[in-house]
Enzyme design. Structure first.
Site, PDB file in Angstrom:
ATOM      1  N   SER A 415     171.184  51.855  23.939  1.00 56.04           N
ATOM      2  CA  SER A 415     170.147  50.852  24.192  1.00 56.04           C
ATOM      3  C   SER A 415     170.729  49.451  24.251  1.00 56.04           C
ATOM      4  CB  SER A 415     169.086  50.851  23.107  1.00 56.04           C
ATOM      5  OG  SER A 415     168.899  52.099  22.552  1.00 56.04           O
ATOM      6  N   HIS A 436     170.177  54.799  29.884  1.00 58.94           N
ATOM      7  CA  HIS A 436     169.341  54.445  28.738  1.00 58.94           C
ATOM      8  C   HIS A 436     167.990  55.153  28.863  1.00 58.94           C
ATOM      9  CE1 HIS A 436     166.945  51.188  26.385  1.00 58.94           C
ATOM     10  NE2 HIS A 436     167.177  52.261  25.661  1.00 58.94           N
ATOM     11  N   GLU A 448     166.888  53.510  32.432  1.00 61.69           N
ATOM     12  CA  GLU A 448     167.733  52.399  32.871  1.00 61.69           C
ATOM     13  C   GLU A 448     169.112  52.970  33.177  1.00 61.69           C
ATOM     14  OE1 GLU A 448     166.817  48.072  31.016  1.00 61.69           O
ATOM     15  OE2 GLU A 448     167.134  49.627  29.525  1.00 61.69           O
ATOM     16  N   ASN A 486     165.239  45.844  26.812  1.00 64.66           N
ATOM     17  CA  ASN A 486     165.346  45.403  25.419  1.00 64.66           C
ATOM     18  C   ASN A 486     165.774  43.952  25.307  1.00 64.66           C
ATOM     19  OD1 ASN A 486     164.402  47.759  24.415  1.00 64.66           O
ATOM     20  ND2 ASN A 486     166.387  48.597  23.844  1.00 64.66           N
TER      21      ASN A 486
END
Ligand code: 3H9
Length: 704
Positions: A415, A436, A448, A486
């Site tokens: 992440s 991800h 991702e 994130n």
């Protein structure tokens, strides 16, 4: 046999007594102006030609007709309108048959419902998915579908936007005949001739009576209550129910007029803009430079390293996509736990009646547990999903480098971590990529695909191919702390913390964010994910944090109490007796007060609008920075990330589309106003300033 209009998107030819009208408007035969005009001309041609006894409508290529041309919405209307075309088809005195072999969606099904008889081949898909675009069926679908398949079933179909298989459509009464095979013209001609031979008269849907009006209205009332609960701010579902009521209560023509008026309301709503942007953006994300430059590598055998929550979720996704999977864990106990995590998902499906023991056994036959890396020497693609720690991951990649065959794709599920560093721990950084996944990995759509500096284009293309096979929504991201999602989340979460410290309670903030259309607010999300996760990240970043940056300690105080959210029974909220919906906690408010007092903050009142103004401005500003730095290819990639992975309300189109709809100058003005308070945090993105100066919007960067 004569051919006419062969160059046109609608071609007609006379096959004996039947005028075959064939739509050829790739890729999906959408009903653009030329198709509408062609269909109208074909009906007129049939009426004028005494040799024509019946009309057969078919689609060329994969689809029958996938609906109105979505690209035309928002542009000036061009005659003939779709309702006009549908009415003309229905009014034809010559028998009209629609033969459906692929997608008959939205306006496509409305054309079929206006035909007098409908035939479907096995691969047909029928539905009225306008609701997914913020619309309602606007070419008579809300009036005709209830007459053909019953008011309740039709309304449920329109509200769900679901596609029915040919079989299900026949069972629902939506098609009159099912035929095996794939020659739609032959099947359509045979059926049309069968109807002619039987002397079948024209049958107009508008003439069908809805008999049990009282029962239908009661069903609609129940659906309205249910929809109001579930719609979460969506506009068109309740309008669909209004149209269905009109179908019951009003004569057909008045019902059509009612539908038209409500369709126009939907068309003009910002929700339509947001949802149609989302539709195209989800398709655009797969158009990346690497996919144009290289073909994906072949892959069938996968290995997943790690059987924890993420590893097991990814394993399920891979098994569901039909791959062979070897799961690697460090010892017998861990591998048993990993397998149990996988089986738990399938056992859950069995309990819900969505899987059988036999089908589970068939899936698990493609699964091999192992504690030895040597067992994955021949796999094509590896996904590492071990503990989120750079050194641990580097060690795994050294092992992979040792055992994997040349050309194997080596992916890390991380992440935050630096994928370049992981790639450089191997002798083959060209084969290393980031994937991800979001938790639960077998359910969440977003993937991702993180592209490190040295990876080769065909590996990127392979990752996109994997996403397609796993039915994920892939977004290409560059390497940075947090990638697209994130990284932006960290910033707007920080904005939420500032709002909290400045005076709003976490509960007010969550409520405002839910009011925007999110299923949950940021503090509820923290509680769900586990406060300890963010705490670990904050500790990791403590050393590199800018000492001049504002830092809110409330979450740390909460974690220091061992309050990690739902799993510990309290976090920002209280969860008595395992409750899933939290209750406000006076002790948390006391912590917030104490932190304010410590910093000398005098709390002030925030309206929900003020909360959202800051929350969204922070999100958009960081989104712009992410695009500016090339971490996201285009603004639409940010939009898709947030819609598919972070609960952003789809009908608002994503944060960048939302900003475009507000006006970028307005968003920038907000940021500049906040910049006065905290110049470090609220520094406007250069890209945002540039676009505003040039009078452009984010969407201008999505083109081409
Ligand atoms: C409507 O009908 C309103 C009426 O009730 C009233 C009017 C008055 N228009 O999805 P794919 C493009 S509203 C324009 O990748 P698949 C798509 O962008 C409409 N373009 O393929 C893509 O382009 P590109 C109701 C469209 O095989 C390409 O076609 N209908 C349209 O995975 C291939 O699409 C719907 O909502 C369109 N209608 O899936 C159905 N549809 O290659 C929407 C697709 O440049 N469509 N494109 O990226 C779908 O659900 C899927 O496309 C379908 C095929 C299932 C048909």
């Amino acid at each position: 046999m004569s051919f006419e209009n062969t160059a046109s998107v609608v071609q007609t030819r006379l096959d004996g007594e039947v005028l075959v009208v064939s739509i050829n408007n790739p890729p999906v035969n959408a009903l653009g102006q030329a198709v509408r005009a062609g269909l109208l001309a074909a009906v007129e041609q049939a009426a004028a030609d005494a040799a024509v006894q019946a009309v057969l409508i078919v689609g060329e290529g994969k689809a029958f007709i996938a609906g109105a041309d979505i690209r035309e919405f928002g542009k000036p209307a061009m005659p003939p309108s779709l309702p006009e075309v549908c009415n003309a088809i229905e009014a034809s005195n010559k028998l009209v048959v629609a033969a459906v072999h692929g997608a008959a969606l939205g306006g496509g099904l409305e054309i079929a419902l206006s035909a007098h008889y409908r035939l479907a081949l096995p691969k047909a898909l029928l539905g009225l998915p306008e609701v997914n675009l913020g619309l309602l069926p606007g070419a008579g679908g809300t009036q005709r579908a209830p007459r053909v398949m019953g008011v309740k079933a039709a309304t449920e179909l329109m509200l769900s936007g679901k596609h029915l298989s040919a079989k299900a459509a026949a069972a629902a009464g939506l098609v009159d005949k099912l035929v095996d095979g794939d020659d739609v013209v032959a099947a359509g001609l045979a059926y049309t001739r069968e109807l002619l031979a039987a002397g079948t008269a024209v049958r107009r849907t508008r003439d069908i009576e809805i008999t049990d009006k009282v029962g239908a209205l009661a069903d609609l009332e129940a659906l309205a209550i249910d929809t109001a609960k579930k719609a979460r701010g969506l506009f068109s579902p309740l309008k669909i129910i209004e149209c269905a009521k009109a179908a019951v209560n009003l004569p057909f023509e008045q019902g059509l007029a009612h539908e038209r008026a409500l369709f126009v309301q939907c068309l003009e709503s910002p929700q339509r803009q947001g949802l149609i942007h989302a539709f195209f953006a989800e398709r655009e994300v797969t158009k990346i430079p690497e996919a144009k430059a290289a073909a994906p590598r072949a892959f069938a055998k996968l290995a997943i390293i790690g059987g924890g929550t993420m590893g097991a979720g990814i394993t399920v996704s891979a098994l569901d996509a039909g791959f062979t999977v070897t799961m690697i864990e460090r010892d017998a106990e861990s591998i048993a736990r990993g397998q149990a995590n996988v089986e738990k998902v399938y056992n859950g499906l069995i309990a819900k009646g969505r899987m059988t023991e036999e089908s589970k056994a068939a899936v698990m036959a493609r699964y091999t547990p192992s504690t030895s890396y040597d067992d994955i020497a021949d796999v094509d693609l590896v996904i590492e999903a071990v503990f989120e720690d750079l050194e641990v991951k580097k060690a795994v990649f050294k092992e992979l480098d040792r055992v994997c065959k040349p050309g194997a794709v080596l992916a890390t599920n991380t992440s935050y971590l630096d994928i370049d560093a992981i790639a450089n721990a191997t002798s083959r950084p060209q084969d290393v990529i980031g994937l991800h996944f979001f938790s639960p990995a077998n359910i969440m759509k977003l993937l991702e695909i993180v592209v490190p500096a040295k990876v080769s284009a065909d590996v990127v293309a392979t990752a996109f191919e994997l996403a397609k096979k796993m039915k994920k929504v892939p977004v290409r991201a560059g390497v940075c702390d947090g990638f697209i999602g994130n990284r932006i989340l960290a910033v707007y979460k920080q904005a939420a913390d500032y709002i909290m410290e400045d005076g709003a309670s976490p509960y007010e903030i969550d409520e405002a964010v839910r009011g925007f259309g999110y299923p949950m607010g940021p503090f509820q999300v923290t509680d769900l994910a586990g406060g300890d996760i963010g705490w670990a990240t904050r500790k990791r970043r403590a050393a590199t944090r800018n000492p001049a940056a504002r830092y809110v300690e409330v979450a740390d105080r909460i974690c220091e109490n061992g309050w990690f959210g739902q799993k510990t029974g309290r976090g920002f909220y209280l969860y008595p007796q395992g409750a899933r919906v939290g209750q406000p906690d006076p002790e948390v408010l006391a912590i917030v007060d104490a932190e304010r007092a410590k910093k000398g903050v005098t709390p002030r009142k925030f309206t929900p609008e003020e909360i959202l103004r800051r929350y969204m401005a922070a999100m958009v500003n960081e989104g712009a920075k992410v695009v500016e730095e090339g971490i996201a290819l285009r603004p639409l990639d940010v939009d898709v990330t947030f819609i598919s992975g972070y609960g952003f309300p789809r009908y608002r189109g994503g944060p960048m589309k939302w900003a475009d709809m507000q006006g970028l100058d307005k968003v920038l003005a907000d940021i500049k106003e906040f910049e006065q308070e905290d110049p470090l945090f609220w520094k406007p993105a250069a890209l945002l300033e540039k676009l505003v100066a040039e009078g452009k919007n984010f969407d201008s960067l999505n083109q081409g």
